[in-house]
Every structure is written in structure tokens, then in C-alpha cells.
Design a protein around this motif. Structure first.
Motif, PDB file in Angstrom:
ATOM      1  N   SER A  55       4.636  -3.176   1.651  1.00  7.99           N
ATOM      2  CA  SER A  55       5.043  -3.661   2.888  1.00  7.99           C
ATOM      3  C   SER A  55       5.993  -2.700   3.501  1.00  7.99           C
ATOM      4  O   SER A  55       6.000  -2.472   4.788  1.00  7.99           O
ATOM      5  N   LYS A  57       5.272   0.723   3.607  1.00  2.00           N
ATOM      6  CA  LYS A  57       4.329   1.626   4.290  1.00  2.00           C
ATOM      7  C   LYS A  57       3.998   0.875   5.365  1.00  2.00           C
ATOM      8  O   LYS A  57       3.672   1.585   6.446  1.00  2.00           O
ATOM      9  N   SER A  58       3.286  -0.225   5.259  1.00  2.00           N
ATOM     10  CA  SER A  58       2.898  -0.896   6.398  1.00  2.00           C
ATOM     11  C   SER A  58       3.949  -1.175   7.593  1.00  2.00           C
ATOM     12  O   SER A  58       3.688  -0.942   8.813  1.00  2.00           O
ATOM     13  N   ASP A  62       3.467   0.740  11.490  1.00  2.00           N
ATOM     14  CA  ASP A  62       3.677  -0.096  12.815  1.00  2.00           C
ATOM     15  C   ASP A  62       4.934   0.551  13.587  1.00  2.00           C
ATOM     16  O   ASP A  62       4.720   0.820  14.611  1.00  2.00           O
TER      17      ASP A  62
END
Length: 121
Positions: A55, A57-58, A62
Motif C-alpha cells: 500500500s 508503494k501504491s 500515485d
């Protein structure tokens, strides 16, 4: 085991602050290592829990997408306004710096070409 999310080498302070705030707002546990005294390590932001790394890295992807878009928009606006940094502007404001850089480049090119010149003769 902790995983490195962001190496802090050449990262502006505002970007590092944004990443810290992003992780805190999402409740992701992290810690930061400082640069070494000798410059071997630049420091980094580490995610503590393996389960949070995906999460993080995500969220980081973004954030980087948004930051890149914002930077391109700011550059385009500066270009339209005529305030973007160009070679001509740098040459006018810092001619000595440009001259020294050009001389340094020519010196390095001369050093690279020197073996070929000496072998030919």
C-alpha cells in the motif's frame, strides 16, 4: 523486516516531507535513516511492516504521478510567462560559470582523446 520505500539521495526536502505526511496520513509505520557522515549512504525512508509495503508503494506511485504532472504544468506555465530557465538566461546571468564549465568539458574531452592522439603519432 523493513523495506526501503524512498532513497533520500537528491530528494528535495519538500518531497521528503510530503512522503512522510503521506505515510502518516495512511497510518503506515515507517522510520527514517539519516545520511552517513562520509556520504556513503544518503539515508532513506523505510516501511516497518511488510504487510504495509504494497500500500505504501501504491500511495508513492500515485504521489509521484501527481508531483510529475504538477512539475510539468509549472514548467509549461513558466515557459509561457518567459520565466523558465534557459541556456541564454544562464549565460547572461552567470557568464563566468558557463565559461568555466565549457573549459572543464573541453579539458575532459582532451584527456579522453589524448591516448588516441599519442598512439597515432
Amino acid at each position: 523486516m523493513s523495506k526501503l520505500l524512498l532513497n533520500l539521495r537528491n530528494v528535495p526536502d519538500d518531497e521528503a516531507d510530503d512522503v512522510r505526511g503521506l505515510l502518516e496520513s495512511r497510518g503506515i509505520a515507517f522510520y527514517e535513516t539519516r545520511p552517513s557522515m562520509w556520504g556513503i549512504s544518503a539515508g532513506g525512508i523505510w516501511v516497518t511492516q511488510d504487510s504495509d509495503f504494497a500500500s505504501a508503494k501504491s500511495a508513492m506511485a500515485d504521489y509521484q504521478q501527481q508531483r510529475g504532472t504538477r512539475a510539468r504544468e509549472e514548467y509549461a506555465a513558466a515557459k509561457r510567462a518567459g520565466t523558465a530557465e534557459t541556456f541564454g538566461n544562464v549565460l547572461r546571468t552567470e557568464p563566468l560559470r558557463v565559461l568555466l564549465l565549457v573549459l572543464a568539458i573541453l579539458f575532459v574531452l582532451g584527456l579522453v582523446a589524448l591516448p588516441a592522439i599519442l598512439l597515432r603519432g
